[in-house]
Design an enzyme around this catalytic site. Sequence first.
Site, PDB file in Angstrom:
ATOM      1  N   PHE A   1     -12.143  -7.691  13.109  1.00  0.00           N
ATOM      2  CA  PHE A   1     -10.909  -8.059  12.472  1.00  0.00           C
ATOM      3  C   PHE A   1     -10.666  -6.926  11.347  1.00  0.00           C
ATOM      4  O   PHE A   1     -11.440  -6.550  10.679  1.00  0.00           O
ATOM      5  CB  PHE A   1     -11.268  -9.497  11.842  1.00  0.00           C
ATOM      6  CG  PHE A   1     -10.278  -9.794  10.717  1.00  0.00           C
ATOM      7  CD1 PHE A   1      -8.873 -10.430  11.460  1.00  0.00           C
ATOM      8  CD2 PHE A   1     -10.461 -10.020   9.525  1.00  0.00           C
ATOM      9  CE1 PHE A   1      -7.884 -10.727  10.492  1.00  0.00           C
ATOM     10  CE2 PHE A   1      -9.309 -10.244   8.687  1.00  0.00           C
ATOM     11  CZ  PHE A   1      -8.123 -10.497   9.224  1.00  0.00           C
ATOM     12  N   GLN A   2      -9.425  -6.564  11.404  1.00  0.00           N
ATOM     13  CA  GLN A   2      -8.771  -5.321  10.496  1.00  0.00           C
ATOM     14  C   GLN A   2      -9.562  -4.221  10.601  1.00  0.00           C
ATOM     15  O   GLN A   2      -9.923  -3.285   9.682  1.00  0.00           O
ATOM     16  CB  GLN A   2      -8.911  -5.940   8.952  1.00  0.00           C
ATOM     17  CG  GLN A   2      -7.825  -7.108   8.767  1.00  0.00           C
ATOM     18  CD  GLN A   2      -7.404  -7.276   7.523  1.00  0.00           C
ATOM     19  OE1 GLN A   2      -8.465  -7.072   6.320  1.00  0.00           O
ATOM     20  NE2 GLN A   2      -6.443  -7.782   7.062  1.00  0.00           N
TER      21      GLN A   2
ATOM     22  N   MET B   1      23.456  10.084   3.871  1.00  0.00           N
ATOM     23  CA  MET B   1      23.172  11.321   4.440  1.00  0.00           C
ATOM     24  C   MET B   1      23.479  11.333   6.097  1.00  0.00           C
ATOM     25  O   MET B   1      24.009  12.175   6.584  1.00  0.00           O
ATOM     26  CB  MET B   1      21.866  12.048   4.339  1.00  0.00           C
ATOM     27  CG  MET B   1      21.759  13.324   4.582  1.00  0.00           C
ATOM     28  SD  MET B   1      23.044  14.676   3.869  1.00  0.00           S
ATOM     29  CE  MET B   1      22.123  14.625   2.202  1.00  0.00           C
TER      30      MET B   1
ATOM     31  N   LYS C   1     -18.250  -1.528   4.574  1.00  0.00           N
ATOM     32  CA  LYS C   1     -18.612  -2.411   3.832  1.00  0.00           C
ATOM     33  C   LYS C   1     -20.214  -2.507   3.475  1.00  0.00           C
ATOM     34  O   LYS C   1     -20.607  -2.710   2.475  1.00  0.00           O
ATOM     35  CB  LYS C   1     -18.195  -3.862   4.206  1.00  0.00           C
ATOM     36  CG  LYS C   1     -18.049  -4.735   3.212  1.00  0.00           C
ATOM     37  CD  LYS C   1     -17.334  -6.302   3.663  1.00  0.00           C
ATOM     38  CE  LYS C   1     -16.968  -6.990   2.728  1.00  0.00           C
ATOM     39  NZ  LYS C   1     -16.191  -8.177   3.167  1.00  0.00           N
TER      40      LYS C   1
ATOM     41  N   GLU D   1       0.808  -1.211   0.131  1.00  0.00           N
ATOM     42  CA  GLU D   1      -0.065  -0.006   0.232  1.00  0.00           C
ATOM     43  C   GLU D   1       0.785   1.101  -0.001  1.00  0.00           C
ATOM     44  O   GLU D   1       0.333   2.273  -0.605  1.00  0.00           O
ATOM     45  CB  GLU D   1      -0.991  -0.006   1.152  1.00  0.00           C
ATOM     46  CG  GLU D   1      -2.107  -1.067   1.203  1.00  0.00           C
ATOM     47  CD  GLU D   1      -1.744  -2.538   1.651  1.00  0.00           C
ATOM     48  OE1 GLU D   1      -2.561  -3.470   1.735  1.00  0.00           O
ATOM     49  OE2 GLU D   1      -0.493  -2.640   2.208  1.00  0.00           O
TER      50      GLU D   1
END
Length: 616
Positions: A165-166, A526, A215, A103
């Site tokens: 869940f999630q 760096m 959903k 993602e």
Amino acid sequence: MTEPATPDTASPDEGDAEATGRTDGDREESPARDDDDGDGADAAERAREDAATRAPGTGANAVVAALEAAGVETAFGVQGGAIMPVYDALSESSVHHVTMAHEQGAVHAADAYGIVRGDPGVCMATSGPGATNLVTGIADASMDSDAMLALTGQVPSDMVGSDAFQETDTVGVTAPITKHNYFAADSDEVGRTVGEAFALAGTGRPGPTLVDLPKDVTFGETDRPVGQPTPPERSIPDPKADEAEVEAAARAIEDAERPLCLFGGGVIKGDATAEARAFAREYGIPVVTTMPGIGSFPEDDDLCLSWAGMHGTGYANMAITHTDCLIAVGTRFDDRLTGGVDTFAPEAEVVHVDIDPAEISKNVHADYPVVGDAGTVLDQIRGEIRDAPDTADWREQCDEWRERYPMDYAIDPDEPVKPQFVVEAFDAATGDDAYVTTGVGQHQMWAAQYWTYREPRTFVSSHGLGTMGYGLPAAIGARVAADDDREVISFEGDGSFLMTIQELSVAVRENLDITVVVLNNEYIGMVRQWQDAFFEGNHMASQYDWMPEFDTLAEAFGAKGFRIDEYDDVEEVAEAALAYDGPSVVDAHIDPEENVYPMVASGAANGQFALAEDQL
């Protein structure tokens, strides 16, 4: 600018980023897009109208219809359970979806796509870890005022708050880093909400927006058309500045003996490069840019002193130090530009043009604040100036600084390859309008310093947030956006490249013609440079004892691998890698002790730049 709150939204403060912008209706076409013929444009308009007016059937279809009505052509994302209804609807859509490996890759690709196209990029992810994996990229877009829309799946509404869940409070997590975010609560409203979020992202000062999609809302039935994407009326700024502000700024410029234009990222975001170039050239005023402003003014123009700040050119920093009138357009004066604010442009009266009044005098006091759209305001000021300043002596002084502090470097054919030489070789092998993306680190600075940029939207990088790993997914987004034959080159460091290297699989699968040049010094370079300068050379956690062979690893992914070990390799490899039709990776082994100079120590004055470590 304060964004409106609606019953279905959470309304955070705007991101603190460098930019000005125009309303969508005032935007010009970006350089990446060819003009459609009349038939093509008419067909596209009919398709958008159909999407806006048809009955969608479900909330998921409404989400997709809103994207189509907005003219969205591409989205980047990763599939998952809570976002699955939207993906199912997307399968029948005209919107092309690029499945990314992670993602974070999706959000960076969408960000770069939007930068190149000049319209908001779109990314998608599922709930929970999918949404939280977007956070770094959303924050990056917020810091740089990049227009982007993120769509995230969410557990069903009746399960929100139950630790399902999630499940993650995506609206709460992203509130501080979005221009505005929404929790979609109604299938009948979700399409219009998505359209509004898309339009808002590109209106006024650009920034990321997000819509969280439960959903049950995307599964729910609806026959309500989504309509045309429209931003909230209160979010549309007046492009014109107050006449009194314009008049005061014009008088200050007329009275100046050493005027200097400072063009920031807002000049590019606001499609104001034509007006900015005309302004500087009409009055013969030298130009300095910020890093996000690279490309707003051609760097091969005699007036251009390149970019200023911590690793900007010595002559740009000297010009800022000695100007008596700084005409700053579309910049937020961040610390990497200003160094110590108390010593920034100490001799100057400051004219500050910005679309966002919150930026005026936030970091640097504006003697002449001018709030409005960058291009519109520059035209207003041009119309008000009666007696142009005489800049001949000042330009001569700037040219003397250019000669005194050249951006040169020494080459020994028996020593390791200098990274500057590699950057210049690839620049010479490409066209004047190639796109360059970078990760973050020393390689980013060398790509900014030693490539000559002539056009806006051709330097695509992470500025405010400084996100390592940005370069490769950004190159994917830029390549998809640039529907032409212009080259896309990504400069990465070895440490930065490893952070998102999985996205090379996407470039191979999609057969994207990009060239990744890894400036490999086997350090987090760096960090190592700062450790040498300020931590007595203690290379704790910055030196790699072992690194993979990136050319061999590229072949394992299905890309073409090349390797540079000596100066004699550089030109031949550059030509071969650019000629390869598909993704290629160049593992360029460079001098591990090379540092980035000039360098202004953190908090120091711009004019006190170091050209070597012993000067810090």
